[in-house]
Design an enzyme around this catalytic site. Structure first.
Site, PDB file in Angstrom:
ATOM      1  NE  ARG A  18      80.540  69.196  54.261  1.00  0.00           N
ATOM      2  CZ  ARG A  18      81.693  69.578  54.822  1.00  0.00           C
ATOM      3  NH1 ARG A  18      82.038  70.859  54.808  1.00  0.00           N
ATOM      4  NH2 ARG A  18      82.489  68.692  55.386  1.00  0.00           N
ATOM      5  CD  GLU A  37      93.766  95.245  22.620  1.00  0.00           C
ATOM      6  OE1 GLU A  37      94.449  95.956  23.356  1.00  0.00           O
ATOM      7  OE2 GLU A  37      93.393  95.612  21.494  1.00  0.00           O
TER       8      GLU A  37
END
Length: 402
Positions: free
Chosen positions: A284, A379
């Site tokens: 968890r 790019e």
């Protein structure tokens, strides 16, 4: 300062996420294994996007990435417009699949280039055109100023000669936005962009690349041999302004680099979300605990999430600045550098965190790791972006700081 997604874009983001989850994800592996096969499923989606964008000032996708019509200044009213909406949409769609987004008709980087620098007549004429972007040349990677493809004026035409490589959607697109120089002796200032339609005599697709990732997208090499292009297809101002230098054509990057950063944010989010799901089956997650009190794997996940959030906010800032007509060249490069690096690290670390499961084709994690690499390269590479940022911060020209 409100860092939440503007309410008016909530519907857009939700729709894009549904497309990514229900349209892209189911065919993602299919076209990863069938490189160079065109994803026919995208035709209907592209038509739907065209319909949604018709007459909309807040359109989805590459064609809305422009400073055109943006507020003159922040004082005249803050604007959340087309650049931000395009960025948010790209993030969600790339949560589904980067290659499929790059293969989308009329959503290419060439379309963003047209939106950024075309005049009103050109915007209307090329409105329904699917445009690829051709910048890179053999021996000329991220140094766009070193372009050797030439454009010679001949009456009402320009004659193009040269070769372009790594042109995304170069074979499938209707046209290619080609960067070429009008005069090599004038350096960067003479570089202009031209819309060259497929079928133009002298333009030839010479090769399709086999790639590490984004295999749904075709990547082509194109040669131009005495290719005659109408003078009206030169985007923006045909005059060479030595004072302005490279700034005119570079305005394209101010709009496209935040979009590429958004792609990186999207694929990194996909990897984080899936890794979190898988790890929660083992333990968890507890965000209240200090990092020293949790396992190394858990602490690594939290660090990656923090890096991702930083990259996301930098990306949205660069897009928002473009919407408000603020100079954003530095911020666009910062966003592209940060998001590209973070996406590479996040996707590879997520493969590592879930072990053998992340390396197998049962999960898309290994595919996302392959797809993410290009987002730190095209790019403008990581190194080029950092160089641009350094020049802006130090007030140095490209000749002073190389």
């Amino acid at each position: 300062m409100n860092l939440e997604t503007p309410k008016k874009f909530t519907g857009l983001v939700n729709q894009a996420h549904q497309v990514a989850a229900n349209y892209f994800r189911p065919i993602s592996r299919k076209y990863d294994k069938a490189e160079h096969a065109y994803p026919k499923e995208l035709d209907l989606l592209a038509a739907l996007l065209d319909g949604m964008n018709a007459g909309s000032p807040e359109a989805i996708g590459a064609t809305s990435a422009s400073k055109r019509g943006a507020a003159a200044s922040v004082e005249s009213g803050i604007k959340n417009g087309g650049n931000l909406s395009a960025c948010l949409g790209v993030i969600e769609l790339c949560w589904g699949d980067v290659g499929l987004l790059l293969a989308m008709p009329r959503q290419g980087l060439g379309n963003a280039a047209i939106a950024a620098v075309a005049n009103d007549e050109q915007l209307k004429r090329f409105g329904g055109t699917w445009a690829a972007m051709a910048i890179t040349e053999p021996g000329c990677g991220s140094d766009s100023a070193a372009i050797r493809t030439t454009a010679r004026k001949d009456g009402e035409h320009y004659v193009l000669n040269g070769e372009k490589i790594f042109v995304t959607s170069g074979e499938r697109a209707d046209a290619v936005v080609v960067w070429a120089t009008l005069d090599k002796g004038l350096g960067r200032a003479a570089i202009k962009s031209f819309v060259v339609e497929h079928g133009t005599p002298g333009m030839t697709v010479t090769r399709l690349e086999k790639k590490l990732g984004i295999k749904a997208s075709d990547t082509a090499s194109i040669s131009f041999s005495d290719c005659r292009v109408p003078a009206a297809n030169l985007l923006g101002n045909p005059e060479i302004d030595v004072q302005k230098g490279f700034a005119g054509v570079m305005e394209t990057f101010d709009n496209t680099r935040p979009l590429v950063a958004g792609m990186a944010i999207g694929v990194a989010k996909a990897a984080l979300d899936r890794t979190r799901e898988l790890l929660q089956k083992v333990w968890r997650l507890d965000y209240a605990k200090p990092l020293l009190a949790v396992s190394h794997a858990e602490a690594t996940l939290y660090r990656l999430e923090a890096e991702w959030e930083a990259a996301r906010l930098l990306t949205l800032k660069a897009a928002w600045m473009a919407d408000n007509k603020l100079p954003n060249s530095k911020e666009a490069s910062i966003a592209k550098a940060k998001a590209g690096r973070v996406a590479n690290e996040v996707t590879l670390k997520c493969v590592e965190l879930v072990g053998a499961l992340g390396y197998a084709e049962d999960e898309l994690l290994e595919k996302w790791a392959r797809d993410s690499k290009i987002l730190d390269i095209f790019e403008g590479t990581q190194q080029i972006q950092l160089l641009i940022v350094a020049r802006r911060l130090l007030g140095k020209s490209s000749s002073e700081l190389k």
